[in-house]
Design a protein around this motif. Sequence first.
Motif, PDB file in Angstrom:
ATOM      1  N   ASP A  37       2.128  -1.974  -9.728  1.00 49.60           N
ATOM      2  CA  ASP A  37       2.209  -3.404  -9.958  1.00 49.60           C
ATOM      3  C   ASP A  37       1.315  -4.311  -9.444  1.00 49.60           C
ATOM      4  O   ASP A  37       1.185  -4.487  -8.183  1.00 49.60           O
ATOM      5  CB  ASP A  37       3.569  -3.951  -9.636  1.00 49.60           C
ATOM      6  N   GLY A  38       0.266  -4.958 -10.379  1.00 49.10           N
ATOM      7  CA  GLY A  38      -0.984  -5.746  -9.744  1.00 49.10           C
ATOM      8  C   GLY A  38      -1.568  -5.095  -8.801  1.00 49.10           C
ATOM      9  O   GLY A  38      -2.394  -5.790  -8.222  1.00 49.10           O
ATOM     10  N   GLY A 168      -3.857 -14.540   0.136  1.00 46.66           N
ATOM     11  CA  GLY A 168      -3.545 -14.860  -1.334  1.00 46.66           C
ATOM     12  C   GLY A 168      -2.027 -14.688  -1.477  1.00 46.66           C
ATOM     13  O   GLY A 168      -1.607 -15.006  -2.587  1.00 46.66           O
ATOM     14  N   GLY A 169      -0.982 -14.720  -0.603  1.00 43.67           N
ATOM     15  CA  GLY A 169       0.288 -14.637  -0.871  1.00 43.67           C
ATOM     16  C   GLY A 169       0.757 -13.135  -0.870  1.00 43.67           C
ATOM     17  O   GLY A 169       1.901 -12.910  -1.101  1.00 43.67           O
ATOM     18  N   ARG A 170       0.042 -12.189  -0.824  1.00 41.85           N
ATOM     19  CA  ARG A 170       0.362 -10.917  -0.830  1.00 41.85           C
ATOM     20  C   ARG A 170       0.438 -10.270   0.558  1.00 41.85           C
ATOM     21  O   ARG A 170      -0.454 -10.343   1.113  1.00 41.85           O
ATOM     22  CB  ARG A 170      -0.403 -10.013  -1.904  1.00 41.85           C
ATOM     23  N   GLY A 171       1.420  -9.502   0.777  1.00 43.23           N
ATOM     24  CA  GLY A 171       1.370  -9.030   2.194  1.00 43.23           C
ATOM     25  C   GLY A 171       0.869  -7.571   2.319  1.00 43.23           C
ATOM     26  O   GLY A 171       1.135  -6.851   1.512  1.00 43.23           O
ATOM     27  N   LEU A 172       0.114  -7.427   3.362  1.00 42.43           N
ATOM     28  CA  LEU A 172      -0.573  -6.003   3.623  1.00 42.43           C
ATOM     29  C   LEU A 172      -0.059  -5.691   4.932  1.00 42.43           C
ATOM     30  O   LEU A 172       0.059  -6.634   6.141  1.00 42.43           O
ATOM     31  CB  LEU A 172      -2.221  -6.416   3.588  1.00 42.43           C
ATOM     32  N   THR A 192       4.037  -2.984  -3.347  1.00 40.81           N
ATOM     33  CA  THR A 192       4.140  -1.730  -4.147  1.00 40.81           C
ATOM     34  C   THR A 192       4.565  -0.419  -3.229  1.00 40.81           C
ATOM     35  O   THR A 192       4.592   0.708  -3.617  1.00 40.81           O
ATOM     36  CB  THR A 192       2.939  -1.516  -4.975  1.00 40.81           C
ATOM     37  N   GLY A 193       4.242  -0.780  -1.927  1.00 45.21           N
ATOM     38  CA  GLY A 193       4.346   0.327  -1.057  1.00 45.21           C
ATOM     39  C   GLY A 193       3.136   1.624  -1.315  1.00 45.21           C
ATOM     40  O   GLY A 193       3.162   2.756  -0.648  1.00 45.21           O
ATOM     41  N   GLY A 231       2.605   5.818  -3.232  1.00 40.10           N
ATOM     42  CA  GLY A 231       1.283   6.600  -3.802  1.00 40.10           C
ATOM     43  C   GLY A 231       0.171   5.911  -3.090  1.00 40.10           C
ATOM     44  O   GLY A 231       0.476   5.376  -1.801  1.00 40.10           O
ATOM     45  N   THR A 232      -0.757   6.811  -3.134  1.00 38.65           N
ATOM     46  CA  THR A 232      -2.106   6.767  -2.355  1.00 38.65           C
ATOM     47  C   THR A 232      -3.133   6.617  -2.880  1.00 38.65           C
ATOM     48  O   THR A 232      -3.622   7.329  -3.974  1.00 38.65           O
ATOM     49  CB  THR A 232      -2.132   7.969  -1.501  1.00 38.65           C
ATOM     50  N   ILE A 233      -4.119   5.638  -2.758  1.00 37.88           N
ATOM     51  CA  ILE A 233      -5.522   5.430  -3.107  1.00 37.88           C
ATOM     52  C   ILE A 233      -6.574   5.993  -1.978  1.00 37.88           C
ATOM     53  O   ILE A 233      -6.521   5.433  -0.850  1.00 37.88           O
ATOM     54  CB  ILE A 233      -6.081   4.048  -3.617  1.00 37.88           C
ATOM     55  N   PRO A 234      -7.221   7.295  -2.284  1.00 35.24           N
ATOM     56  CA  PRO A 234      -8.066   7.632  -1.089  1.00 35.24           C
ATOM     57  C   PRO A 234      -9.277   6.829  -1.261  1.00 35.24           C
ATOM     58  O   PRO A 234      -9.611   6.301  -2.116  1.00 35.24           O
ATOM     59  CB  PRO A 234      -8.398   9.098  -1.414  1.00 35.24           C
TER      60      PRO A 234
END
Length: 315
Positions: A37-38, A168-172, A192-193, A231-234
Amino acid sequence: MRIGRRQALLGAAAATLLPIPARAAPDYLLAPRQVADGLWLFEGAQDSITRGNGGAIGNVAMLETPEGAVVVDTGGTARHGAALRAFADQRLGGVAAVLNTHHHPDHWFGNQAFADRPIHALPGTIAAQAAGAQALADGLYRILGAWMQGTAPLPAQVAAGDGALTLGGRGLSLMAMAGHSQADLALIDQTTGTLIAGDLLFLDRAPSFPDADIATWRGSLGRLSALQVTGTIPGHGPFHRDSSAAAQTLAYLDAFAARMHAAAALGLSPAEALATGPMPAFAALAANPAEYRRAAVQQWRQHEINALPVIGGSV
Protein backbone atom coordinates in the motif's frame (compact mmCIF):
# COMPACT_ATOMS: atom_id res chain seq x y z
CA MET A 1 38.76 21.01 -63.02
CA ARG A 2 41.63 22.23 -60.84
CA ILE A 3 39.48 24.92 -59.19
CA GLY A 4 36.63 22.48 -58.57
CA ARG A 5 38.97 19.91 -57.09
CA ARG A 6 40.65 22.52 -54.91
CA GLN A 7 37.29 23.71 -53.60
CA ALA A 8 36.30 20.13 -52.83
CA LEU A 9 39.52 19.54 -50.93
CA LEU A 10 39.12 22.77 -48.97
CA GLY A 11 35.54 21.82 -48.16
CA ALA A 12 36.62 18.41 -46.90
CA ALA A 13 39.36 19.97 -44.78
CA ALA A 14 36.93 22.50 -43.31
CA ALA A 15 34.51 19.72 -42.47
CA THR A 16 37.15 18.03 -40.34
CA LEU A 17 37.43 21.22 -38.29
CA LEU A 18 33.71 21.41 -37.50
CA PRO A 19 32.78 20.50 -33.91
CA ILE A 20 31.61 16.91 -33.50
CA PRO A 21 28.18 16.83 -31.87
CA ALA A 22 28.24 15.42 -28.36
CA ARG A 23 26.79 11.94 -28.14
CA ALA A 24 23.35 12.16 -26.59
CA ALA A 25 23.06 10.53 -23.20
CA PRO A 26 20.61 7.61 -23.22
CA ASP A 27 17.35 7.58 -21.28
CA TYR A 28 16.42 5.44 -18.30
CA LEU A 29 13.29 3.40 -18.85
CA LEU A 30 11.71 2.94 -15.43
CA ALA A 31 9.41 0.04 -14.61
CA PRO A 32 7.96 0.82 -11.16
CA ARG A 33 5.48 -1.49 -9.49
CA GLN A 34 3.46 -1.10 -6.33
CA VAL A 35 4.42 -3.92 -3.97
CA ALA A 36 2.42 -2.76 -0.92
CA ASP A 37 0.00 0.00 0.00
CA GLY A 38 1.61 3.22 -1.21
CA LEU A 39 5.01 1.55 -1.64
CA TRP A 40 6.65 1.53 -5.07
CA LEU A 41 9.69 -0.50 -6.10
CA PHE A 42 12.03 0.38 -8.97
CA GLU A 43 13.98 -2.85 -9.26
CA GLY A 44 17.56 -2.57 -10.45
CA ALA A 45 19.23 -4.74 -13.04
CA GLN A 46 20.67 -7.95 -11.60
CA ASP A 47 24.16 -7.21 -12.94
CA SER A 48 27.33 -5.42 -12.06
CA ILE A 49 27.57 -1.82 -13.29
CA THR A 50 28.00 -1.71 -17.09
CA ARG A 51 27.17 0.60 -19.96
CA GLY A 52 24.41 -1.80 -20.83
CA ASN A 53 22.46 -0.96 -17.67
CA GLY A 54 23.60 2.62 -17.14
CA GLY A 55 24.49 1.91 -13.53
CA ALA A 56 20.82 1.36 -12.62
CA ILE A 57 21.45 -1.76 -10.58
CA GLY A 58 20.35 -0.79 -7.06
CA ASN A 59 16.75 -1.01 -5.93
CA VAL A 60 14.91 2.25 -5.28
CA ALA A 61 11.78 2.50 -3.15
CA MET A 62 9.21 5.29 -2.91
CA LEU A 63 6.67 5.67 -0.11
CA GLU A 64 3.60 7.77 -0.80
CA THR A 65 2.73 10.46 1.76
CA PRO A 66 0.38 13.48 1.80
CA GLU A 67 3.45 15.68 1.32
CA GLY A 68 4.97 13.72 -1.57
CA ALA A 69 7.17 10.64 -1.83
CA VAL A 70 9.77 9.49 0.65
CA VAL A 71 12.51 8.19 -1.66
CA VAL A 72 14.84 5.47 -0.39
CA ASP A 73 18.01 5.62 -2.51
CA THR A 74 18.22 7.70 -5.68
CA GLY A 75 19.90 5.63 -8.40
CA GLY A 76 23.36 5.59 -9.89
CA THR A 77 23.66 8.79 -11.97
CA ALA A 78 22.20 12.29 -12.12
CA ARG A 79 20.09 11.27 -15.11
CA HIS A 80 18.79 8.23 -13.26
CA GLY A 81 17.86 10.42 -10.32
CA ALA A 82 16.12 12.89 -12.64
CA ALA A 83 13.98 10.10 -14.12
CA LEU A 84 13.02 8.96 -10.62
CA ARG A 85 12.23 12.54 -9.59
CA ALA A 86 10.01 12.98 -12.63
CA PHE A 87 7.97 9.91 -11.63
CA ALA A 88 7.57 11.22 -8.08
CA ASP A 89 6.55 14.67 -9.27
CA GLN A 90 4.09 13.38 -11.86
CA ARG A 91 2.56 10.44 -9.99
CA LEU A 92 3.13 10.90 -6.26
CA GLY A 93 2.70 14.63 -5.70
CA GLY A 94 6.38 15.48 -5.49
CA VAL A 95 9.04 14.53 -2.95
CA ALA A 96 8.93 14.99 0.81
CA ALA A 97 12.37 13.62 1.71
CA VAL A 98 15.12 11.20 0.71
CA LEU A 99 17.06 8.51 2.57
CA ASN A 100 20.37 7.00 1.41
CA THR A 101 20.96 3.47 2.74
CA HIS A 102 24.78 3.55 2.34
CA HIS A 103 27.61 5.15 0.39
CA HIS A 104 28.01 2.88 -2.66
CA PRO A 105 27.35 5.02 -5.74
CA ASP A 106 24.54 2.98 -7.31
CA HIS A 107 22.42 4.03 -4.31
CA TRP A 108 23.04 7.79 -4.11
CA PHE A 109 24.60 9.28 -7.24
CA GLY A 110 21.10 10.43 -8.23
CA ASN A 111 20.92 12.77 -5.20
CA GLN A 112 21.35 15.88 -7.38
CA ALA A 113 17.79 15.52 -8.62
CA PHE A 114 16.60 15.86 -5.01
CA ALA A 115 18.89 18.70 -3.90
CA ASP A 116 15.88 20.83 -2.89
CA ARG A 117 14.71 18.23 -0.37
CA PRO A 118 16.26 16.96 2.87
CA ILE A 119 18.49 13.95 2.21
CA HIS A 120 18.98 11.72 5.28
CA ALA A 121 21.69 9.13 5.93
CA LEU A 122 23.68 7.65 8.79
CA PRO A 123 26.62 9.84 9.88
CA GLY A 124 29.07 7.18 8.72
CA THR A 125 27.44 7.15 5.30
CA ILE A 126 27.61 10.94 4.98
CA ALA A 127 31.32 10.87 5.86
CA ALA A 128 32.05 8.07 3.40
CA GLN A 129 30.07 9.82 0.65
CA ALA A 130 32.07 13.01 1.10
CA ALA A 131 35.41 11.22 1.32
CA GLY A 132 34.92 8.94 -1.67
CA ALA A 133 32.77 11.00 -4.02
CA GLN A 134 35.47 12.08 -6.47
CA ALA A 135 37.15 8.68 -6.77
CA LEU A 136 33.79 6.94 -7.20
CA ALA A 137 32.70 9.46 -9.83
CA ASP A 138 35.97 9.12 -11.76
CA GLY A 139 35.55 5.36 -11.87
CA LEU A 140 31.94 5.51 -13.02
CA TYR A 141 32.68 8.09 -15.73
CA ARG A 142 35.20 5.60 -17.15
CA ILE A 143 32.69 2.73 -17.02
CA LEU A 144 29.45 4.46 -17.98
CA GLY A 145 30.51 7.24 -20.31
CA ALA A 146 27.51 9.26 -21.52
CA TRP A 147 25.22 7.85 -18.83
CA MET A 148 27.18 9.94 -16.30
CA GLN A 149 26.78 13.27 -18.10
CA GLY A 150 26.22 16.03 -15.56
CA THR A 151 26.70 13.83 -12.49
CA ALA A 152 28.35 15.66 -9.60
CA PRO A 153 27.86 13.58 -6.44
CA LEU A 154 25.85 15.28 -3.70
CA PRO A 155 26.28 13.70 -0.23
CA ALA A 156 23.37 13.55 2.19
CA GLN A 157 23.13 16.44 4.67
CA VAL A 158 20.78 15.25 7.44
CA ALA A 159 22.12 12.73 9.96
CA ALA A 160 19.82 9.80 10.75
CA GLY A 161 20.04 7.15 13.45
CA ASP A 162 18.24 4.33 15.22
CA GLY A 163 14.62 4.97 16.13
CA ALA A 164 11.30 6.23 14.85
CA LEU A 165 11.16 8.93 12.19
CA THR A 166 8.13 10.46 10.52
CA LEU A 167 8.61 11.90 7.04
CA GLY A 168 5.72 13.47 5.15
CA GLY A 169 3.35 12.00 7.73
CA ARG A 170 4.53 8.40 7.15
CA GLY A 171 6.09 6.60 10.11
CA LEU A 172 9.37 4.74 9.69
CA SER A 173 11.49 2.65 12.04
CA LEU A 174 15.16 3.24 11.27
CA MET A 175 17.92 0.78 12.14
CA ALA A 176 21.59 1.77 12.06
CA MET A 177 23.69 -1.26 11.13
CA ALA A 178 26.93 -2.14 9.35
CA GLY A 179 28.72 -4.99 7.64
CA HIS A 180 28.11 -4.51 3.96
CA SER A 181 29.65 -1.09 4.45
CA GLN A 182 30.79 0.94 7.44
CA ALA A 183 27.25 2.29 7.88
CA ASP A 184 24.14 0.51 6.55
CA LEU A 185 20.65 1.91 7.07
CA ALA A 186 17.68 -0.44 7.08
CA LEU A 187 14.12 0.65 7.78
CA ILE A 188 10.60 -0.65 8.29
CA ASP A 189 7.62 1.17 6.82
CA GLN A 190 5.17 1.23 9.72
CA THR A 191 2.15 1.52 7.42
CA THR A 192 2.75 -1.77 5.62
CA GLY A 193 5.29 -3.57 7.79
CA THR A 194 7.71 -3.77 4.86
CA LEU A 195 11.46 -3.98 5.45
CA ILE A 196 13.68 -1.92 3.13
CA ALA A 197 17.09 -3.41 3.81
CA GLY A 198 19.56 -1.76 1.43
CA ASP A 199 22.57 -3.89 0.55
CA LEU A 200 22.52 -5.82 3.79
CA LEU A 201 20.32 -8.17 1.74
CA PHE A 202 20.76 -9.59 -1.76
CA LEU A 203 18.45 -12.06 -3.47
CA ASP A 204 19.30 -14.12 -6.57
CA ARG A 205 22.35 -11.93 -7.13
CA ALA A 206 25.88 -12.37 -5.79
CA PRO A 207 26.61 -9.92 -2.94
CA SER A 208 29.27 -7.27 -3.43
CA PHE A 209 32.11 -6.78 -0.94
CA PRO A 210 34.03 -3.55 -1.60
CA ASP A 211 33.84 -2.45 2.05
CA ALA A 212 32.50 -5.58 3.73
CA ASP A 213 33.24 -6.81 7.23
CA ILE A 214 31.82 -10.32 7.12
CA ALA A 215 31.58 -10.86 10.86
CA THR A 216 29.73 -7.57 11.36
CA TRP A 217 27.51 -8.31 8.37
CA ARG A 218 26.54 -11.66 9.90
CA GLY A 219 25.47 -9.85 13.07
CA SER A 220 23.29 -7.45 11.10
CA LEU A 221 21.69 -10.36 9.27
CA GLY A 222 20.83 -11.93 12.61
CA ARG A 223 19.09 -8.74 13.66
CA LEU A 224 17.16 -8.51 10.39
CA SER A 225 16.15 -12.16 10.52
CA ALA A 226 14.53 -11.64 13.92
CA LEU A 227 12.21 -8.90 12.64
CA GLN A 228 8.51 -9.50 12.08
CA VAL A 229 7.78 -8.00 8.66
CA THR A 230 5.21 -8.51 5.91
CA GLY A 231 7.62 -8.22 3.00
CA THR A 232 11.20 -7.29 2.13
CA ILE A 233 12.88 -5.08 -0.44
CA PRO A 234 16.59 -6.04 -0.63
CA GLY A 235 19.25 -3.74 -2.02
CA HIS A 236 19.44 -5.99 -5.09
CA GLY A 237 16.81 -8.51 -6.11
CA PRO A 238 13.04 -8.87 -6.10
CA PHE A 239 10.50 -8.02 -3.42
CA HIS A 240 9.55 -11.10 -1.42
CA ARG A 241 7.42 -12.08 1.59
CA ASP A 242 9.62 -14.74 3.20
CA SER A 243 13.13 -14.85 4.65
CA SER A 244 14.83 -15.99 1.45
CA ALA A 245 17.11 -12.95 1.04
CA ALA A 246 18.42 -13.13 4.60
CA ALA A 247 18.98 -16.89 4.33
CA GLN A 248 20.66 -16.68 0.93
CA THR A 249 22.88 -13.73 1.87
CA LEU A 250 24.05 -15.43 5.07
CA ALA A 251 24.71 -18.71 3.26
CA TYR A 252 26.75 -16.88 0.63
CA LEU A 253 28.80 -15.03 3.26
CA ASP A 254 29.54 -18.28 5.10
CA ALA A 255 30.50 -20.14 1.91
CA PHE A 256 32.66 -17.29 0.66
CA ALA A 257 34.46 -16.88 3.99
CA ALA A 258 35.10 -20.64 4.16
CA ARG A 259 36.46 -20.62 0.59
CA MET A 260 38.82 -17.71 1.32
CA HIS A 261 39.94 -19.18 4.65
CA ALA A 262 40.74 -22.53 3.07
CA ALA A 263 42.61 -20.95 0.16
CA ALA A 264 44.70 -18.74 2.46
CA ALA A 265 45.42 -21.62 4.85
CA LEU A 266 46.71 -23.69 1.93
CA GLY A 267 49.02 -20.87 0.94
CA LEU A 268 47.35 -20.30 -2.41
CA SER A 269 47.99 -17.10 -4.32
CA PRO A 270 45.16 -14.68 -5.09
CA ALA A 271 45.31 -15.82 -8.73
CA GLU A 272 44.79 -19.42 -7.64
CA ALA A 273 41.84 -18.42 -5.43
CA LEU A 274 40.31 -16.56 -8.35
CA ALA A 275 40.83 -19.50 -10.68
CA THR A 276 38.64 -21.75 -8.56
CA GLY A 277 35.63 -19.64 -9.48
CA PRO A 278 32.50 -19.06 -7.39
CA MET A 279 31.32 -21.57 -4.85
CA PRO A 280 29.35 -24.21 -6.81
CA ALA A 281 26.08 -23.65 -4.92
CA PHE A 282 26.14 -19.97 -5.90
CA ALA A 283 27.78 -19.99 -9.34
CA ALA A 284 24.43 -19.43 -11.08
CA LEU A 285 23.58 -16.25 -9.15
CA ALA A 286 23.32 -13.10 -11.25
CA ALA A 287 26.54 -11.04 -11.48
CA ASN A 288 28.73 -14.10 -10.91
CA PRO A 289 31.52 -14.89 -11.64
CA ALA A 290 32.40 -11.17 -11.82
CA GLU A 291 31.29 -10.40 -8.26
CA TYR A 292 33.09 -13.43 -6.85
CA ARG A 293 36.33 -12.36 -8.53
CA ARG A 294 36.02 -8.80 -7.26
CA ALA A 295 35.19 -10.00 -3.76
CA ALA A 296 38.13 -12.40 -3.70
CA VAL A 297 40.51 -9.56 -4.58
CA GLN A 298 38.92 -7.19 -2.07
CA GLN A 299 38.84 -9.68 0.80
CA TRP A 300 42.02 -11.67 0.14
CA ARG A 301 44.45 -9.65 2.22
CA GLN A 302 42.40 -9.96 5.41
CA HIS A 303 41.96 -13.71 5.03
CA GLU A 304 45.67 -14.12 4.29
CA ILE A 305 46.56 -12.13 7.42
CA ASN A 306 44.19 -14.25 9.49
CA ALA A 307 45.84 -17.44 8.18
CA LEU A 308 49.39 -16.37 9.05
CA PRO A 309 50.88 -17.59 12.34
CA VAL A 310 51.38 -14.97 15.03
CA ILE A 311 55.10 -14.18 15.18
CA GLY A 312 56.43 -14.73 18.67
CA GLY A 313 53.23 -16.43 19.78
CA SER A 314 53.01 -19.82 21.40
CA VAL A 315 52.66 -22.88 19.18
